[in-house]
Write an enzyme that holds these catalytic residues in place. Structure first.
Site, PDB file in Angstrom:
ATOM      1  N   SER A 253       0.750  -1.295  -0.011  1.00  0.00           N
ATOM      2  CA  SER A 253       0.200  -0.062   0.078  1.00  0.00           C
ATOM      3  C   SER A 253       0.817   1.152   0.018  1.00  0.00           C
ATOM      4  O   SER A 253       1.500   1.612   1.024  1.00  0.00           O
ATOM      5  CB  SER A 253      -1.111   0.149   1.182  1.00  0.00           C
TER       6      SER A 253
ATOM      7  N   LYS B  84      -7.415   2.231  -2.754  1.00  0.00           N
ATOM      8  CA  LYS B  84      -7.084   1.640  -1.286  1.00  0.00           C
ATOM      9  C   LYS B  84      -7.075   2.923  -0.386  1.00  0.00           C
ATOM     10  O   LYS B  84      -7.602   2.797   0.509  1.00  0.00           O
ATOM     11  CB  LYS B  84      -5.536   0.961  -1.239  1.00  0.00           C
TER      12      LYS B  84
ATOM     13  N   LYS C 249       0.074   6.356   7.773  1.00  0.00           N
ATOM     14  CA  LYS C 249       0.878   6.216   6.647  1.00  0.00           C
ATOM     15  C   LYS C 249      -0.100   6.425   5.483  1.00  0.00           C
ATOM     16  O   LYS C 249       0.334   7.088   4.695  1.00  0.00           O
ATOM     17  CB  LYS C 249       1.907   4.947   6.505  1.00  0.00           C
TER      18      LYS C 249
END
Lengths: 300, 300
Positions: free
Chosen positions: B96, B171, B239
């Protein structure tokens, strides 16, 4: 069956009266708009001449009004419900208002020996018509148990959530989550769309996972289809978030997301979009991104 | 069955390798941590000596790394995947990362005649173990169709969402919604709790309506039970939101809720809470309200 007074006969109050009448209750009704009284009289209710007049003829008075000031006026004001209510009778305010106002009205009722519940609803006009509202109640348990059968004629879920004010706190908790979930969906869809993705593909890719929600399922298709017909209106949701922020402030609680979304809603109202569905929160995110917002074709 | 290289054998990569091996694929694996290579070799994989070495022995190389810089290093860096990859082979990055980095890596691959997909996953360690991850893929449709059977050994949902980078955009859209929905739930529960209500009663009163969500069902019981055992960690979600904000900035898109929640997560990391479940976002709201946050008993 009880003699019930009903004050506030608008989009929600009208169909709620109809369901009370269907269940065999005798209804005395009042609204400041005479045409609304006439309409509900047409369903079989007896017209009242004032909120006080309604209370004088009832054991239970239900109020269903736009916001706290209207409730204060109708219950505590001159020719209001409390002037006509007998000790031992019950007032059930089903408006969505500040829990602080609910507590103030509840205290004034108690001082006159009148019992009080705050019992705001969720589900909007369609569920008011169907009698399937979710009703969140604050007040004394014994009073709740007595009133529950009456409330169940209007709602499919009737929950005691705490003392007077708790009904509206629960409603505000609900409204916070709904508004922020819509805004979060808006940020996600604008990011994806601006990146060149098909928002429908994104919606279908994520709806089954942890991002899934009732808001996503109900509102993403409206946003993608540019259909902002209410549903639940921007200006009403703004009112609810404002009440949440005032209640939070009184308890020294900070609500950073809620305050941001309340300001988004206020900005949209300033653009004349107060009567669009709350899914139009996405318009604010789109404007921030410099995306031209197509004027919705189906304003109510 | 293909010869597959796999770089990055951590919490996610390890079980994903196991599922590839179970499906009969031959695996060459590498990680900068030798113990992780040994563990996956124990499942039946052949150990590689570098990312380049893995690529030299494979038709497909999968990378599963913490963030963009690690992917750049492992794919584009010295002794990296691209040094060993043959023209016509395929690199599938399942980390990711920022869609901008995915596009940069994809372009570098294309320049060498190597095909590239970005294919981040959702579902965490349990679904990596079960092979039921949701995999969101960006890239060329023909390459996607070729790789889909391999991806289906690791995931139950495999969706092409657009060109290279679109997997990570999807995502990020997912992560925006999840983080904001958790924060919104936090604001609602803190308001209700501070008002004296039982948060469980509120949860049960609202979960069936428009406020209902997968986040509410999964995380409200954790918050109410003070169980912040991950699940998905604060520092990883921080993040992701940071990557979302960087991607948004590159497109001149503003994400007011996302940026607020990213800062909440950063503040919690500064308190040493980076390894708590992301439901601990509520701790930030509690601290703002001056509520003493009980130290969670079950830190990992």
């Amino acid at each position: 069956m009880s003699n019930i007074g009903f004050v506030g006969l608008g989009i929600m109050g009208g169909p709620m009266c109809r369901n009370l009448l269907k269940s065999g209750h005798k209804l005395v009704v009042y609204d400041v708009v005479p045409a609304l009284v006439e309409r509900v009289a047409g369903y079989g209710a007896s017209p009242g001449d004032s909120a006080r007049g309604v209370a004088e003829r009832s054991e239970i008075v239900i109020t269903m009004l736009p916001d706290g000031p209207e409730v204060e006026q109708a219950v505590l004001g001159p020719a209001g419900v409390l002037e006509g209510a007998r000790p031992g009778s019950t007032i059930v305010d089903m408006s969505s208002i500040s829990p602080l106002v609910a507590q103030k009205v509840g205290a004034a009722c108690q001082a006159k020996g009148v019992r009080f519940l705050d019992a705001p609803v969720s589900g909007g006009e369609p569920k008011a018509v169907d009698g399937t509202l979710a009703i969140m109640v604050g007040g004394d348990e014994a009073v709740f148990n007595e009133m529950a059968p009456v409330l169940r004629t209007m709602g499919s879920s009737v929950t005691l959530t705490g003392p007077v004010g708790a009904g509206n706190v629960t409603k505000l908790a609900n409204q916070i989550i709904v508004a922020c979930n819509i805004a979060a969906m808006g940020e996600a869809l604008v990011l994806a769309t601006r990146a060149g993705l098909d928002p429908n593909v994104v919606f279908n890719a994520i709806k089954g996972g942890l991002a899934g929600s009732t808001v996503l399922n109900a509102k993403a298709p409206m946003v993608i289809g540019r259909n902002f017909k209410p549903g639940f209106r921007i200006r009403l949701h703004q009112k609810d978030l404002r009440n949440a922020l005032l209640a939070a402030e009184s308890m020294k609680v900070g609500l950073p997301l809620t305050s941001t979304v309340q300001q988004m809603l206020m900005a949209l109202m300033n653009q004349g979009k107060g009567d669009l569905d709350h899914s139009a929160i996405v318009n604010f995110i789109e404007q921030m991104a410099g995306i031209e917002v197509k004027s919705p074709g189906d304003l109510p």
